[in-house]
Design a protein around this motif. Structure first.
Motif, mmCIF file in Angstrom:
data_model
loop_
_atom_site.group_PDB
_atom_site.id
_atom_site.type_symbol
_atom_site.label_atom_id
_atom_site.label_comp_id
_atom_site.label_asym_id
_atom_site.label_seq_id
_atom_site.Cartn_x
_atom_site.Cartn_y
_atom_site.Cartn_z
ATOM 1 N N ILE A 1 0.563 41.340 1.356
ATOM 2 C CA ILE A 1 0.787 40.914 -0.017
ATOM 3 C C ILE A 1 1.056 42.148 -0.869
ATOM 4 O O ILE A 1 0.440 43.206 -0.665
ATOM 5 C CB ILE A 1 -0.430 40.123 -0.564
ATOM 6 N N GLY A 2 2.014 42.045 -1.752
ATOM 7 C CA GLY A 2 2.347 43.150 -2.645
ATOM 8 C C GLY A 2 2.453 42.628 -4.062
ATOM 9 O O GLY A 2 2.476 41.424 -4.299
ATOM 10 N N TRP A 3 2.527 43.548 -5.013
ATOM 11 C CA TRP A 3 2.641 43.117 -6.401
ATOM 12 C C TRP A 3 3.302 44.214 -7.193
ATOM 13 O O TRP A 3 3.265 45.385 -6.835
ATOM 14 C CB TRP A 3 1.254 42.823 -6.979
ATOM 15 N N LYS A 4 3.961 43.813 -8.264
ATOM 16 C CA LYS A 4 4.514 44.790 -9.183
ATOM 17 C C LYS A 4 4.546 44.186 -10.580
ATOM 18 O O LYS A 4 4.722 42.974 -10.733
ATOM 19 C CB LYS A 4 5.904 45.237 -8.749
ATOM 20 N N SER A 5 4.331 45.042 -11.550
ATOM 21 C CA SER A 5 4.299 44.520 -12.913
ATOM 22 C C SER A 5 5.709 44.197 -13.367
ATOM 23 O O SER A 5 6.687 44.719 -12.842
ATOM 24 C CB SER A 5 3.651 45.528 -13.852
ATOM 25 N N ARG A 6 5.802 43.344 -14.354
ATOM 26 C CA ARG A 6 7.089 42.867 -14.829
ATOM 27 C C ARG A 6 7.964 44.024 -15.303
ATOM 28 O O ARG A 6 9.173 43.999 -15.163
ATOM 29 C CB ARG A 6 6.843 41.874 -15.966
ATOM 30 N N SER A 7 7.329 45.054 -15.864
ATOM 31 C CA SER A 7 8.101 46.175 -16.407
ATOM 32 C C SER A 7 8.692 47.034 -15.300
ATOM 33 O O SER A 7 9.533 47.876 -15.544
ATOM 34 C CB SER A 7 7.209 47.037 -17.292
ATOM 35 N N ARG B 1 -0.616 39.863 -14.712
ATOM 36 C CA ARG B 1 -0.326 39.093 -15.917
ATOM 37 C C ARG B 1 0.882 38.212 -15.651
ATOM 38 O O ARG B 1 1.671 38.487 -14.752
ATOM 39 C CB ARG B 1 -0.012 40.024 -17.092
ATOM 40 N N ALA B 2 1.031 37.202 -16.492
ATOM 41 C CA ALA B 2 2.186 36.314 -16.355
ATOM 42 C C ALA B 2 3.461 37.142 -16.400
ATOM 43 O O ALA B 2 3.603 38.027 -17.243
ATOM 44 C CB ALA B 2 2.181 35.275 -17.470
ATOM 45 N N GLY B 3 4.369 36.869 -15.471
ATOM 46 C CA GLY B 3 5.623 37.608 -15.412
ATOM 47 C C GLY B 3 5.602 38.685 -14.334
ATOM 48 O O GLY B 3 6.659 39.141 -13.899
ATOM 49 N N ASP B 4 4.398 39.103 -13.911
ATOM 50 C CA ASP B 4 4.318 40.050 -12.803
ATOM 51 C C ASP B 4 4.783 39.361 -11.526
ATOM 52 O O ASP B 4 4.727 38.143 -11.412
ATOM 53 C CB ASP B 4 2.878 40.560 -12.626
ATOM 54 N N VAL B 5 5.219 40.163 -10.569
ATOM 55 C CA VAL B 5 5.769 39.591 -9.343
ATOM 56 C C VAL B 5 4.858 39.877 -8.149
ATOM 57 O O VAL B 5 4.435 41.010 -7.932
ATOM 58 C CB VAL B 5 7.181 40.172 -9.065
ATOM 59 N N VAL B 6 4.553 38.830 -7.407
ATOM 60 C CA VAL B 6 3.777 38.958 -6.172
ATOM 61 C C VAL B 6 4.739 38.750 -5.020
ATOM 62 O O VAL B 6 5.561 37.843 -5.041
ATOM 63 C CB VAL B 6 2.654 37.904 -6.111
ATOM 64 N N SER B 7 4.648 39.618 -4.007
ATOM 65 C CA SER B 7 5.557 39.491 -2.873
ATOM 66 C C SER B 7 4.767 39.303 -1.581
ATOM 67 O O SER B 7 3.677 39.853 -1.429
ATOM 68 C CB SER B 7 6.444 40.733 -2.760
ATOM 69 N N PHE B 8 5.318 38.522 -0.694
ATOM 70 C CA PHE B 8 4.674 38.247 0.588
ATOM 71 C C PHE B 8 5.585 38.688 1.723
ATOM 72 O O PHE B 8 6.792 38.461 1.682
ATOM 73 C CB PHE B 8 4.372 36.757 0.726
ATOM 74 N N SER B 9 4.995 39.313 2.739
ATOM 75 C CA SER B 9 5.772 39.677 3.915
ATOM 76 C C SER B 9 4.915 39.517 5.159
ATOM 77 O O SER B 9 3.709 39.326 5.085
ATOM 78 C CB SER B 9 6.317 41.107 3.794
ATOM 79 N N ARG B 10 5.582 39.589 6.309
ATOM 80 C CA ARG B 10 4.901 39.378 7.585
ATOM 81 C C ARG B 10 5.360 40.436 8.569
ATOM 82 O O ARG B 10 6.540 40.750 8.643
ATOM 83 C CB ARG B 10 5.219 37.986 8.119
ATOM 84 N N SER B 11 4.413 40.956 9.321
ATOM 85 C CA SER B 11 4.756 41.979 10.296
ATOM 86 C C SER B 11 5.608 41.394 11.412
ATOM 87 O O SER B 11 5.478 40.232 11.771
ATOM 88 C CB SER B 11 3.478 42.605 10.873
ATOM 89 N N ASN B 12 6.506 42.221 11.937
ATOM 90 C CA ASN B 12 7.375 41.767 13.016
ATOM 91 C C ASN B 12 6.705 41.894 14.380
ATOM 92 O O ASN B 12 7.271 41.511 15.385
ATOM 93 C CB ASN B 12 8.671 42.580 13.019
ATOM 94 N N GLY B 13 5.523 42.485 14.404
ATOM 95 C CA GLY B 13 4.839 42.717 15.672
ATOM 96 C C GLY B 13 4.147 41.483 16.215
ATOM 97 O O GLY B 13 4.254 40.381 15.675
ATOM 98 N N GLN B 14 3.414 41.678 17.301
ATOM 99 C CA GLN B 14 2.710 40.584 17.950
ATOM 100 C C GLN B 14 1.654 39.969 17.039
ATOM 101 O O GLN B 14 1.388 38.779 17.090
ATOM 102 C CB GLN B 14 2.028 41.093 19.230
ATOM 103 N N ASP B 15 1.036 40.800 16.213
ATOM 104 C CA ASP B 15 -0.100 40.327 15.428
ATOM 105 C C ASP B 15 0.304 39.390 14.297
ATOM 106 O O ASP B 15 -0.500 38.638 13.786
ATOM 107 C CB ASP B 15 -0.885 41.503 14.858
ATOM 108 N N GLN B 16 1.595 39.456 13.884
ATOM 109 C CA GLN B 16 2.057 38.592 12.788
ATOM 110 C C GLN B 16 1.189 38.757 11.543
ATOM 111 O O GLN B 16 0.880 37.792 10.841
ATOM 112 C CB GLN B 16 2.058 37.122 13.216
ATOM 113 N N GLN B 17 0.762 39.981 11.286
ATOM 114 C CA GLN B 17 -0.065 40.261 10.116
ATOM 115 C C GLN B 17 0.694 39.922 8.836
ATOM 116 O O GLN B 17 1.883 40.196 8.721
ATOM 117 C CB GLN B 17 -0.454 41.746 10.119
ATOM 118 N N LEU B 18 -0.004 39.297 7.899
ATOM 119 C CA LEU B 18 0.601 38.964 6.609
ATOM 120 C C LEU B 18 0.273 40.066 5.602
ATOM 121 O O LEU B 18 -0.822 40.624 5.604
ATOM 122 C CB LEU B 18 0.075 37.623 6.099
#
Length: 130
Positions: free
Chosen positions: A112-118, A93-110
């Protein structure tokens, strides 16, 4: 700092609080320009029209594939195809937070995470009015 740990380490890239239009009928997530250009650079101008496919793994190990492109009309970087499914499944929902990260390894895997506003994963708002 030795990086010999067997655990998968990932570097947080950025977070974004989704807007009503990010989770609405437009079925697209706008990525702030400075984050987009820094972390998800598009190869060349002609690719940006059609976009590229990015794979993100969530905490459950499920891989999400989003189309990522640059819209000249609105001068914005967006995730389009596949995004609406993520919104539906995670009940964003609007206000929820989506987070992006990348692995430090060779694969550079991306990732995605999420958490509700509350701040909790539970929806404690009760029956919605309207």
């Amino acid at each position: 700092g030795s990086s010999g740990s067997s655990g998968r380490s990932a570097e947080a890239l950025f977070e974004k609080a989704v807007t009503p239009s990010d989770v609405g009928k437009l079925n697209r997530l706008v990525i702030p320009k400075h984050h987009a250009e820094k972390h998800f650079p598009l190869p060349s101008s002609n690719v940006s029209v059609k976009g590229v496919l990015l794979n993100f793994e969530d905490v459950n190990g499920k891989v999400w594939r989003f189309r990522y492109s640059y819209w000249n009309s609105s001068q914005s970087y967006v995730l389009t195809k596949g995004w609406s499914r993520f919104v539906k499944e995670k009940n964003l929902r609007a206000g929820d937070v989506v987070s992006f990260s990348r692995s430090n390894g060779q694969d550079q895997q991306l990732y995605i995470g999420w958490k509700s506003r509350s701040g909790s994963d539970l929806d404690a708002s009760g029956p919605s009015s309207g």
